[in-house]
Design a protein around this motif. Structure first.
Motif, mmCIF file in Angstrom:
data_model
loop_
_atom_site.group_PDB
_atom_site.id
_atom_site.type_symbol
_atom_site.label_atom_id
_atom_site.label_comp_id
_atom_site.label_asym_id
_atom_site.label_seq_id
_atom_site.Cartn_x
_atom_site.Cartn_y
_atom_site.Cartn_z
ATOM 1 N N PRO A 82 0.832 -1.212 0.000
ATOM 2 C CA PRO A 82 0.000 0.000 0.000
ATOM 3 C C PRO A 82 0.867 1.263 0.000
ATOM 4 O O PRO A 82 1.935 1.294 0.603
ATOM 5 N N ASP A 83 0.374 2.279 -0.678
ATOM 6 C CA ASP A 83 1.105 3.555 -0.775
ATOM 7 C C ASP A 83 0.722 4.441 0.413
ATOM 8 O O ASP A 83 0.055 5.453 0.258
ATOM 9 N N ASP A 84 1.160 4.035 1.600
ATOM 10 C CA ASP A 84 0.816 4.771 2.818
ATOM 11 C C ASP A 84 2.064 5.226 3.580
ATOM 12 O O ASP A 84 2.063 5.363 4.788
ATOM 13 N N TYR A 85 3.127 5.484 2.832
ATOM 14 C CA TYR A 85 4.404 5.852 3.459
ATOM 15 C C TYR A 85 4.317 7.134 4.285
ATOM 16 O O TYR A 85 4.879 7.180 5.385
ATOM 17 N N PRO A 86 3.640 8.166 3.812
ATOM 18 C CA PRO A 86 3.550 9.368 4.663
ATOM 19 C C PRO A 86 2.934 9.063 6.033
ATOM 20 O O PRO A 86 3.407 9.555 7.053
ATOM 21 N N LYS A 87 1.913 8.237 6.046
ATOM 22 C CA LYS A 87 1.267 7.866 7.315
ATOM 23 C C LYS A 87 2.229 7.066 8.193
ATOM 24 O O LYS A 87 2.296 7.275 9.402
ATOM 25 N N ARG A 88 2.980 6.172 7.589
ATOM 26 C CA ARG A 88 3.925 5.341 8.350
ATOM 27 C C ARG A 88 5.070 6.161 8.946
ATOM 28 O O ARG A 88 5.708 5.723 9.898
ATOM 29 N N LEU A 89 5.350 7.332 8.356
ATOM 30 C CA LEU A 89 6.501 8.128 8.787
ATOM 31 C C LEU A 89 6.136 9.384 9.577
ATOM 32 O O LEU A 89 7.017 10.070 10.070
ATOM 33 N N GLU A 90 4.856 9.689 9.709
ATOM 34 C CA GLU A 90 4.477 10.952 10.338
ATOM 35 C C GLU A 90 4.891 11.053 11.807
ATOM 36 O O GLU A 90 4.970 12.149 12.345
ATOM 37 N N HIS A 91 5.221 9.945 12.438
ATOM 38 C CA HIS A 91 5.653 9.970 13.842
ATOM 39 C C HIS A 91 7.108 10.436 14.001
ATOM 40 O O HIS A 91 7.564 10.665 15.122
ATOM 41 N N LEU A 92 7.818 10.600 12.902
ATOM 42 C CA LEU A 92 9.228 11.006 12.969
ATOM 43 C C LEU A 92 9.335 12.527 12.837
ATOM 44 O O LEU A 92 9.200 13.066 11.732
ATOM 45 N N PRO A 93 9.565 13.229 13.935
ATOM 46 C CA PRO A 93 9.572 14.696 13.898
ATOM 47 C C PRO A 93 10.733 15.295 13.112
ATOM 48 O O PRO A 93 10.680 16.465 12.739
ATOM 49 N N GLN A 94 11.749 14.512 12.811
ATOM 50 C CA GLN A 94 12.878 15.023 12.029
ATOM 51 C C GLN A 94 12.490 15.279 10.576
ATOM 52 O O GLN A 94 13.178 15.994 9.865
ATOM 53 N N ILE A 95 11.382 14.676 10.130
ATOM 54 C CA ILE A 95 10.908 14.878 8.763
ATOM 55 C C ILE A 95 10.122 16.181 8.721
ATOM 56 O O ILE A 95 9.066 16.295 9.319
ATOM 57 N N GLU A 96 10.671 17.161 8.003
ATOM 58 C CA GLU A 96 10.040 18.479 7.905
ATOM 59 C C GLU A 96 9.028 18.555 6.778
ATOM 60 O O GLU A 96 8.075 19.326 6.843
ATOM 61 N N ALA A 97 9.248 17.793 5.714
ATOM 62 C CA ALA A 97 8.349 17.839 4.559
ATOM 63 C C ALA A 97 8.383 16.498 3.855
ATOM 64 O O ALA A 97 9.398 15.796 3.872
ATOM 65 N N CYS A 98 7.263 16.154 3.233
ATOM 66 C CA CYS A 98 7.149 14.908 2.473
ATOM 67 C C CYS A 98 6.456 15.238 1.162
ATOM 68 O O CYS A 98 5.371 15.827 1.153
ATOM 69 N N TYR A 99 7.093 14.867 0.059
ATOM 70 C CA TYR A 99 6.580 15.167 -1.272
ATOM 71 C C TYR A 99 6.369 13.866 -2.039
ATOM 72 O O TYR A 99 7.263 13.029 -2.089
ATOM 73 N N SER A 100 5.214 13.703 -2.655
ATOM 74 C CA SER A 100 4.984 12.608 -3.593
ATOM 75 C C SER A 100 5.608 13.056 -4.909
ATOM 76 O O SER A 100 5.356 14.173 -5.364
ATOM 77 N N VAL A 101 6.443 12.213 -5.505
ATOM 78 C CA VAL A 101 7.199 12.624 -6.686
ATOM 79 C C VAL A 101 7.069 11.614 -7.819
ATOM 80 O O VAL A 101 6.749 10.444 -7.604
ATOM 81 N N ALA A 102 7.334 12.104 -9.029
ATOM 82 C CA ALA A 102 7.405 11.235 -10.202
ATOM 83 C C ALA A 102 8.853 10.792 -10.360
ATOM 84 O O ALA A 102 9.771 11.477 -9.935
ATOM 85 N N GLY A 103 9.050 9.645 -10.958
ATOM 86 C CA GLY A 103 10.400 9.141 -11.168
ATOM 87 C C GLY A 103 10.585 7.803 -10.491
ATOM 88 O O GLY A 103 9.625 7.114 -10.165
ATOM 89 N N ASP A 104 11.833 7.449 -10.240
ATOM 90 C CA ASP A 104 12.124 6.154 -9.631
ATOM 91 C C ASP A 104 11.606 6.065 -8.206
ATOM 92 O O ASP A 104 11.078 5.041 -7.793
ATOM 93 N N ALA A 105 11.761 7.131 -7.447
ATOM 94 C CA ALA A 105 11.299 7.141 -6.062
ATOM 95 C C ALA A 105 9.811 7.468 -6.017
ATOM 96 O O ALA A 105 9.262 8.059 -6.951
ATOM 97 N N SER A 106 9.166 7.092 -4.921
ATOM 98 C CA SER A 106 7.754 7.414 -4.725
ATOM 99 C C SER A 106 7.590 8.711 -3.945
ATOM 100 O O SER A 106 6.665 9.473 -4.184
ATOM 101 N N TYR A 107 8.491 8.926 -2.985
ATOM 102 C CA TYR A 107 8.415 10.109 -2.127
ATOM 103 C C TYR A 107 9.810 10.679 -1.915
ATOM 104 O O TYR A 107 10.813 9.960 -1.997
#
Length: 151
Positions: A82-107
């Motif tokens: 499932p494409d739920d990576y932002p939800k899985r990572l929201e508990h990590l306060p070191q992450i300032e921003a999360c972008y869904s992107v095109a290309g090889d990576a998903s985020y």
């Protein structure tokens, strides 16, 4: 493409607020040529419509003990997961921003940490929490960031 629902006066207000979010309504009214009450009403309407999403202080990472900024690309190990990576990572306060992107990576996430060791630890947490592979780019310097959009 510019939002056709924004009047030129609203664009002028947005330009001023983007440059100085702490600008008083009196100063803002003077800068855009309206009365204080008219500016207050327009700003409130822009906030209610979600055009202005909030106001924030920009902190200096070096001064608050978080001098290392990095961008981390996240690629799923299992593309069928499932494409739920932002939800899985929201508990990590070191992450300032999360972008869904095109290309090889998903985020792509932007992180701020205290040291290379802290970055290494964060990468471990990201990989474990989201079951992703990572590719990291460490920021050496930041000539500019958080520039206001061309409204």
């Amino acid at each position: 493409m510019a939002n056709p629902n924004l009047e030129p006066t609203d664009r002028a207000i947005l330009r001023e607020l983007a440059a100085d979010g702490r600008c008083s309504f009196t100063d803002l009214a003077e800068r855009v040529g309206l009365s204080v009450s008219a500016v207050h009403q327009r700003v409130r309407r822009l906030e209610q419509r979600g055009v202005v999403r909030g106001y924030a202080a920009r902190l200096d990472g070096d001064e608050i003990g978080l001098p290392l900024t990095a961008f981390i690309s996240l690629t799923p190990i299992d593309p069928a997961a499932p494409d739920d990576y932002p939800k899985r990572l929201e508990h990590l306060p070191q992450i300032e921003a999360c972008y869904s992107v095109a290309g090889d990576a998903s985020y792509l996430v932007r992180v701020r940490v205290a040291s290379p060791t802290a970055l290494e630890e964060l990468l471990r947490h990201i990989r474990e929490s989201a079951n992703v592979s990572t590719r990291t780019t460490v920021v050496l310097s930041t000539p500019y960031e958080d520039r206001p959009p061309a409204v």
